[in-house]
Design a protein around this motif. Sequence first.
Motif, mmCIF file in Angstrom:
data_model
loop_
_atom_site.group_PDB
_atom_site.id
_atom_site.type_symbol
_atom_site.label_atom_id
_atom_site.label_comp_id
_atom_site.label_asym_id
_atom_site.label_seq_id
_atom_site.Cartn_x
_atom_site.Cartn_y
_atom_site.Cartn_z
ATOM 1 N N ALA A 72 16.757 32.636 2.459
ATOM 2 C CA ALA A 72 16.237 32.945 1.117
ATOM 3 C C ALA A 72 17.002 32.235 0.013
ATOM 4 C CB ALA A 72 16.235 34.450 0.857
ATOM 5 N N GLY A 73 17.718 31.159 0.344
ATOM 6 C CA GLY A 73 18.439 30.405 -0.672
ATOM 7 C C GLY A 73 17.516 29.498 -1.470
ATOM 8 N N ASP A 74 18.092 28.826 -2.474
ATOM 9 C CA ASP A 74 17.287 27.983 -3.357
ATOM 10 C C ASP A 74 17.508 26.486 -3.134
ATOM 11 O OD1 ASP A 74 19.839 27.735 -4.347
ATOM 12 O OD2 ASP A 74 19.371 28.414 -6.374
ATOM 13 N N LEU A 75 18.136 26.123 -2.007
ATOM 14 C CA LEU A 75 18.321 24.704 -1.700
ATOM 15 C C LEU A 75 17.096 24.186 -0.937
ATOM 16 C CD1 LEU A 75 22.095 24.708 -0.664
ATOM 17 C CD2 LEU A 75 21.085 24.190 -2.887
ATOM 18 N N ILE A 76 15.954 24.332 -1.577
ATOM 19 C CA ILE A 76 14.678 23.959 -0.996
ATOM 20 C C ILE A 76 13.710 23.704 -2.151
ATOM 21 C CG2 ILE A 76 13.964 26.393 -0.795
ATOM 22 C CD1 ILE A 76 12.409 25.622 1.739
ATOM 23 N N GLY A 77 12.812 22.747 -1.995
ATOM 24 C CA GLY A 77 11.864 22.449 -3.055
ATOM 25 C C GLY A 77 10.698 21.639 -2.527
ATOM 26 N N THR A 78 9.615 21.629 -3.286
ATOM 27 C CA THR A 78 8.413 20.897 -2.897
ATOM 28 C C THR A 78 7.996 19.983 -4.034
ATOM 29 O OG1 THR A 78 7.632 22.683 -1.464
ATOM 30 C CG2 THR A 78 5.995 21.109 -2.211
ATOM 31 N N SER A 79 7.652 18.752 -3.695
ATOM 32 C CA SER A 79 7.223 17.802 -4.714
ATOM 33 C C SER A 79 6.231 16.822 -4.115
ATOM 34 C CB SER A 79 8.427 17.038 -5.281
ATOM 35 O OG SER A 79 8.043 16.215 -6.371
ATOM 36 N N LEU A 80 5.545 16.093 -4.984
ATOM 37 C CA LEU A 80 4.677 14.997 -4.563
ATOM 38 C C LEU A 80 5.508 13.719 -4.519
ATOM 39 C CD1 LEU A 80 1.546 15.841 -6.723
ATOM 40 C CD2 LEU A 80 1.704 16.032 -4.241
ATOM 41 N N TRP A 81 5.667 13.161 -3.344
ATOM 42 C CA TRP A 81 6.486 11.967 -3.174
ATOM 43 C C TRP A 81 5.592 10.776 -2.861
ATOM 44 C CZ3 TRP A 81 11.605 13.286 -0.160
ATOM 45 C CH2 TRP A 81 12.370 14.128 -0.975
ATOM 46 N N PRO A 107 0.843 -1.211 0.000
ATOM 47 C CA PRO A 107 0.000 0.000 0.000
ATOM 48 C C PRO A 107 0.871 1.252 0.000
ATOM 49 C CG PRO A 107 -0.821 -1.598 1.584
ATOM 50 C CD PRO A 107 0.501 -2.122 1.099
ATOM 51 N N SER A 108 0.560 2.169 -0.910
ATOM 52 C CA SER A 108 1.405 3.355 -1.080
ATOM 53 C C SER A 108 0.725 4.604 -0.538
ATOM 54 C CB SER A 108 1.748 3.559 -2.550
ATOM 55 O OG SER A 108 0.590 3.896 -3.294
ATOM 56 N N ILE A 109 1.537 5.608 -0.301
ATOM 57 C CA ILE A 109 1.062 6.925 0.131
ATOM 58 C C ILE A 109 1.721 7.960 -0.769
ATOM 59 C CG2 ILE A 109 1.286 8.674 1.944
ATOM 60 C CD1 ILE A 109 0.817 6.571 3.999
ATOM 61 N N THR A 110 0.951 8.943 -1.196
ATOM 62 C CA THR A 110 1.488 10.094 -1.922
ATOM 63 C C THR A 110 1.216 11.337 -1.091
ATOM 64 O OG1 THR A 110 1.175 9.097 -4.114
ATOM 65 C CG2 THR A 110 1.329 11.491 -4.012
ATOM 66 N N GLN A 111 2.243 12.128 -0.833
ATOM 67 C CA GLN A 111 2.044 13.347 -0.065
ATOM 68 C C GLN A 111 2.942 14.452 -0.598
ATOM 69 O OE1 GLN A 111 2.670 11.807 3.888
ATOM 70 N NE2 GLN A 111 4.879 11.775 3.714
ATOM 71 N N ALA A 112 2.436 15.685 -0.517
ATOM 72 C CA ALA A 112 3.213 16.861 -0.923
ATOM 73 C C ALA A 112 4.123 17.240 0.232
ATOM 74 C CB ALA A 112 2.286 18.014 -1.279
ATOM 75 N N VAL A 113 5.423 17.303 -0.038
ATOM 76 C CA VAL A 113 6.385 17.615 1.022
ATOM 77 C C VAL A 113 7.408 18.627 0.518
ATOM 78 C CG1 VAL A 113 6.129 15.336 2.051
ATOM 79 C CG2 VAL A 113 7.968 15.735 0.428
ATOM 80 N N THR A 114 7.854 19.462 1.431
ATOM 81 C CA THR A 114 8.957 20.378 1.168
ATOM 82 C C THR A 114 10.206 19.822 1.827
ATOM 83 O OG1 THR A 114 7.571 22.344 0.998
ATOM 84 C CG2 THR A 114 9.869 22.703 1.571
ATOM 85 N N LEU A 115 11.301 19.837 1.098
ATOM 86 C CA LEU A 115 12.588 19.378 1.631
ATOM 87 C C LEU A 115 13.582 20.525 1.510
ATOM 88 C CD1 LEU A 115 13.952 16.802 2.765
ATOM 89 C CD2 LEU A 115 14.808 16.386 0.452
ATOM 90 N N GLU A 116 14.331 20.764 2.575
ATOM 91 C CA GLU A 116 15.306 21.858 2.600
ATOM 92 C C GLU A 116 16.658 21.334 3.059
ATOM 93 O OE1 GLU A 116 15.734 26.419 4.372
ATOM 94 O OE2 GLU A 116 14.672 24.894 5.543
ATOM 95 N N CYS A 117 17.710 21.760 2.382
ATOM 96 C CA CYS A 117 19.073 21.412 2.795
ATOM 97 C C CYS A 117 19.467 22.256 3.999
ATOM 98 C CB CYS A 117 20.035 21.661 1.635
ATOM 99 S SG CYS A 117 21.765 21.307 2.030
ATOM 100 N N ILE A 118 20.169 21.651 4.950
ATOM 101 C CA ILE A 118 20.595 22.393 6.128
ATOM 102 C C ILE A 118 21.604 23.480 5.777
ATOM 103 C CG2 ILE A 118 22.548 20.911 6.767
ATOM 104 C CD1 ILE A 118 21.526 21.180 9.717
ATOM 105 N N SER A 119 22.246 23.368 4.596
ATOM 106 C CA SER A 119 23.193 24.390 4.137
ATOM 107 C C SER A 119 22.509 25.545 3.423
ATOM 108 C CB SER A 119 24.229 23.763 3.195
ATOM 109 O OG SER A 119 25.065 22.862 3.875
ATOM 110 N N ASN A 120 21.190 25.520 3.328
ATOM 111 C CA ASN A 120 20.481 26.584 2.626
ATOM 112 C C ASN A 120 20.640 27.907 3.365
ATOM 113 O OD1 ASN A 120 18.853 27.461 0.470
ATOM 114 N ND2 ASN A 120 17.005 27.350 1.714
ATOM 115 N N PRO A 121 21.135 28.959 2.705
ATOM 116 C CA PRO A 121 21.176 30.264 3.362
ATOM 117 C C PRO A 121 19.780 30.860 3.455
ATOM 118 C CG PRO A 121 21.906 30.453 1.089
ATOM 119 C CD PRO A 121 21.693 28.991 1.342
#
Length: 519
Positions: free
Chosen positions: A298-307, A282-296
Amino acid sequence: MRRPIGAWTGALVGAGLALVAFAVFVLAAAVWGLSVAPYDIFEAITRVLPGGVVTAGIDAMIRAIGALGLGPTAAVAKLAEAALAAAMFVIGSGVLGAIVARLRHRAFAAGAAGVLWLAAATAADAALARLTLAHLIWFAVVLLAWAEALAAVLDVHEVAARPPRLARRHFLAGFGATIAVGTAALFGASALVARFRRGRGPMRIDTSSTSGPAASPPHDALAARIAPAPGTRAELTPNDRFYRVDINLEPPRVDPQAWRLVVDGLVARRLALALDDLRAMPSITQAVTLECISNPVAGDLIGTSLWTGVRLRDVLDRAGVQRGARAVHVRAADGYYESVALDDVDDDRTLLVYAMGGEPLADLHGFPLRIYIPNRHGMKQPKWITHLHVADREGRGYWVDRGWSRSAIPHTTSVIDAIRRARDSAIVAIGGIAYAGARGIRKVELQIDRGPWLETRLVTPPLSPLCWVQWRYDWPYAPGDHVFRVRATDGTGALQDVTRAPRHPDGATGLHAIAKRLA
C-alpha cells in the motif's frame, strides 16, 4: 599576545560558511547544471558501501517516512538524502574549523582544509565519471573560497575578542545573522530557478489514442465504466506527482544536442542515434504502471502514465543483431547499469521511452531516454540511457549486485485508497487499486471485520493491460469500529501472496488492512 580562539568558535564559523558554500553549489546546479560537491561526495560513498548497508538504510528511511506520515515517500526520501549530504559537509567543515582555530598558522591550516575538501570532491566526481575541467575549477573556486573566508573570519573574531566580551558576542550574532540571511536567499533563488527548469521543451505528444499490442480500449468502452469510489487515486498519475527513485541526489543534466544513443556489440552496424532520430521512427504510446521494488504494501512508490517511445526491437533491428546474442546491457548517464534478457527485448511492448504524459521526459524522469519493460519493477528499467551493448550473455545489474532480485517481477498487490460515506447516505463507498504487472487483474475481494470475502466491482476495462485496475464496493453503512482488508487475483487465476514479507530482496507481500471508525 594572541588570545587563542576556542574550538567551538572555529566549529561555528566553519559550519556556517559551509552552509553558504552548500547554497552556492545548489544555486549553480539549478542555473548552470554544475555538480554539487557535497552531493557527489555522498553519492560516491553510498556506491561503494556494501549492499546490505545501503539496503538497511533504504528500509529504515521508508519505514520512518511511512510511520511519521511525512508525505510522498520518494520526494521525502530524496530530501532526507540531500539533508544527510549537507549535514556531512557542514559537520565536516565544523570539525575542520575547530582544528584550524586551535592551530598557530591558521591561514595555512585553513588552506589545507580547503584542499582536503577539494580532493574529496574531485575524487568523488572521478569515481562517478562526472569529472570535467569546469567542475574541477568550480570546486576549487568555492572550496578554496570557503577556506579563505574561514581564516579571515577567525582573524576578525580574534580582534573582536580583545575588547570586552560584549563585542565578541555582537560579532558572533552578526556573523550568524549574515549566514542565515545569505543562505536563505541563495536557497530561495535556486528553488525559483529549478521551478522553471522542470520541463524539456515545447514538444507535445498526441496521447488522444494509444497503439501497439497494449493499446487502450476504445473511448466509448472506457466511458461506459462504473465510477471509482470517491478518494480513489486517479488512473493516470500527473507527471509532477509520479514517484522518482534513482541513485542520484540531483538528476543528470543531459545536453540533448550532444547526446547520442550508442548501440554496439553483436550488431552488424554500430549506431549513434540522436534524439531526433528516435522520434522520427514509428512510435507507440501505451498506458503503463511502474512500481519500485522497495514499495511497501500500500505504499506510494507506484504510478501510472502514458509513455511514448520506439520499440527496442526496432532499434536493434536497425543495428542488425547478430547470431549468438542473448541479452542487451544497458548503461546510463548516471552510471546505472542493467541487463535486458532476449525475451524482453523481443516483447513488442518493451519501449525506449522519450515522452511521458504527452510531454518530453523531465530531467527527474530520465530525459532524454529511458526504457520500459513489461512485468518488471523499476530497478530493471534504467533512465538517462546512453548505451545499448548487445552481448552473448546476461550482464550485471546495479541493484542485483547489491542483493536485490534478479528477475524483479512485481507481486500481485491490492490497496484500499478510500472509505467514504456521503452525508446522510446509507452507503459507504470503498475503493482502491490492484496491480499484477503485465498479468492483469481478474478479481478483487474485500473483507470486513473477519467476515466473508466479498467480490468488488472492477472499473473495467482498465486503461491498458499493463496498468493498475481501480475497484469499488458499496457497503451498507454500519456505525462503529471496523477493519477492512483487500486481496486480488491476477489474470492467471493466482491469488496474491498473503504472507507478510519484507521489501528486500524480491518486493513486499501481504494484505493491506485499514481500521476505521464510522460515526
